[in-house]
Motif scaffolding. Structure first.
Motif, PDB file in Angstrom:
ATOM      1  N   ASN A 147     -43.217  55.221 -43.109  1.00  0.00           N
ATOM      2  CA  ASN A 147     -42.485  56.338 -42.332  1.00  0.00           C
ATOM      3  C   ASN A 147     -41.201  57.151 -43.119  1.00  0.00           C
ATOM      4  OD1 ASN A 147     -43.788  56.101 -40.040  1.00  0.00           O
ATOM      5  ND2 ASN A 147     -42.595  54.331 -39.400  1.00  0.00           N
ATOM      6  N   SER A 148     -41.200  56.560 -44.436  1.00  0.00           N
ATOM      7  CA  SER A 148     -39.907  57.141 -45.041  1.00  0.00           C
ATOM      8  C   SER A 148     -40.059  56.554 -46.831  1.00  0.00           C
ATOM      9  CB  SER A 148     -38.473  56.745 -44.592  1.00  0.00           C
ATOM     10  OG  SER A 148     -38.356  55.236 -44.895  1.00  0.00           O
ATOM     11  N   ASP A 149     -39.366  57.362 -47.464  1.00  0.00           N
ATOM     12  CA  ASP A 149     -39.064  57.024 -48.707  1.00  0.00           C
ATOM     13  C   ASP A 149     -38.510  55.656 -49.056  1.00  0.00           C
ATOM     14  OD1 ASP A 149     -40.189  59.593 -49.356  1.00  0.00           O
ATOM     15  OD2 ASP A 149     -38.168  60.315 -50.204  1.00  0.00           O
ATOM     16  N   VAL A 150     -37.749  55.058 -48.163  1.00  0.00           N
ATOM     17  CA  VAL A 150     -36.899  53.880 -48.118  1.00  0.00           C
ATOM     18  C   VAL A 150     -38.059  52.844 -48.001  1.00  0.00           C
ATOM     19  CG1 VAL A 150     -35.323  52.500 -47.089  1.00  0.00           C
ATOM     20  CG2 VAL A 150     -34.651  54.715 -47.666  1.00  0.00           C
ATOM     21  N   GLU A 151     -39.146  52.956 -46.926  1.00  0.00           N
ATOM     22  CA  GLU A 151     -39.978  52.067 -46.421  1.00  0.00           C
ATOM     23  C   GLU A 151     -41.009  51.889 -47.601  1.00  0.00           C
ATOM     24  OE1 GLU A 151     -41.809  52.695 -42.779  1.00  0.00           O
ATOM     25  OE2 GLU A 151     -40.017  52.810 -41.731  1.00  0.00           O
ATOM     26  N   PHE A 152     -41.203  53.058 -48.185  1.00  0.00           N
ATOM     27  CA  PHE A 152     -42.192  53.007 -49.250  1.00  0.00           C
ATOM     28  C   PHE A 152     -41.830  52.183 -50.538  1.00  0.00           C
ATOM     29  CE2 PHE A 152     -44.402  55.786 -52.649  1.00  0.00           C
ATOM     30  CZ  PHE A 152     -45.622  55.026 -52.833  1.00  0.00           C
ATOM     31  N   GLY A 153     -40.395  52.625 -50.836  1.00  0.00           N
ATOM     32  CA  GLY A 153     -39.742  52.050 -51.979  1.00  0.00           C
ATOM     33  C   GLY A 153     -39.604  50.337 -51.848  1.00  0.00           C
ATOM     34  N   ARG A 154     -39.250  50.219 -50.631  1.00  0.00           N
ATOM     35  CA  ARG A 154     -39.192  48.498 -50.324  1.00  0.00           C
ATOM     36  C   ARG A 154     -40.495  48.027 -50.539  1.00  0.00           C
ATOM     37  NH1 ARG A 154     -35.383  49.624 -44.892  1.00  0.00           N
ATOM     38  NH2 ARG A 154     -33.418  49.625 -45.856  1.00  0.00           N
ATOM     39  N   ASP A 158     -34.964  58.331 -52.522  1.00  0.00           N
ATOM     40  CA  ASP A 158     -33.999  59.008 -51.704  1.00  0.00           C
ATOM     41  C   ASP A 158     -33.686  58.431 -50.488  1.00  0.00           C
ATOM     42  OD1 ASP A 158     -32.709  60.757 -50.048  1.00  0.00           O
ATOM     43  OD2 ASP A 158     -34.498  62.424 -50.453  1.00  0.00           O
ATOM     44  N   PRO A 159     -32.654  58.066 -50.226  1.00  0.00           N
ATOM     45  CA  PRO A 159     -32.258  57.205 -48.961  1.00  0.00           C
ATOM     46  C   PRO A 159     -31.902  58.109 -47.810  1.00  0.00           C
ATOM     47  CG  PRO A 159     -30.219  57.665 -50.282  1.00  0.00           C
ATOM     48  CD  PRO A 159     -31.475  58.344 -51.030  1.00  0.00           C
TER      49      PRO A 159
END
Length: 128
Positions: free
Chosen positions: A69-76, A89-90
Motif C-alpha cells: 500500500n505504500s513505498d514503505v511497505e514495498f521497501g520493507r 520515501d516515508p
C-alpha cells in the motif's frame, strides 16, 4: 491495491529483487531496455521499471495492482527478501516528514532510520 510505488535497493545486482517481485506479482517479462541503464518488465498485475540511481542504488518503480500500500511497505519487503539496504520515501506512512525534504527511510536488517539523502553531485563544492 492499484498504486505507484518506488524504493531504492543498494548493491550491484538488481536481479534478486526482480525475482522476489516476480514471485509475488507473477511472471515478469522484460519488454524493453529503454537505454543501457533501464529495464522495463510487465506482468498481468503491473509494470516494473528498474534503473540505476544515486550512490550505488537501483530504483524500483512499480505501477499496478500489488500487495503493498505504500513505498514503505514495498521497501520493507525488498529489504527483508533480499537482505540488503533499501531507501524509500516515508511520507505516506510517516506524515510528520515533509514531502519536499531530502529525508528517506533507510531499512536494513530489520532496522529503520531516517536519513538525509542528498547526492554528492548536488552538494556545492566544499560541502561534501
Amino acid at each position: 491495491m492499484d498504486t505507484d510505488l518506488e524504493a531504492y535497493l543498494a548493491g550491484p545486482d538488481p536481479d534478486p529483487a526482480i525475482e522476489a517481485i516476480a514471485a509475488v506479482l507473477g511472471s515478469l517479462t522484460r519488454v524493453e531496455s529503454g537505454a543501457d541503464y533501464m529495464a522495463i518488465y510487465t506482468s498481468t498485475n503491473g509494470a516494473l521499471v528498474v534503473t540505476p540511481s544515486e550512490d550505488g542504488y537501483f530504483s524500483f518503480y512499480l505501477r499496478g495492482c500489488t500487495l503493498w500500500n505504500s513505498d514503505v511497505e514495498f521497501g520493507r519487503f525488498l529489504s527483508q527478501t533480499v537482505s540488503r539496504k533499501v531507501r524509500c520515501d516515508p511520507t505516506s506512512t510517516f506524515p510528520e516528514i515533509n514531502p519536499y525534504s531530502d529525508i528517506f527511510l533507510e531499512i536494513e536488517n530489520g532496522s529503520e532510520a531516517f536519513v538525509n539523502w542528498v547526492s554528492l553531485e548536488e552538494c556545492p563544492a566544499g560541502d561534501a
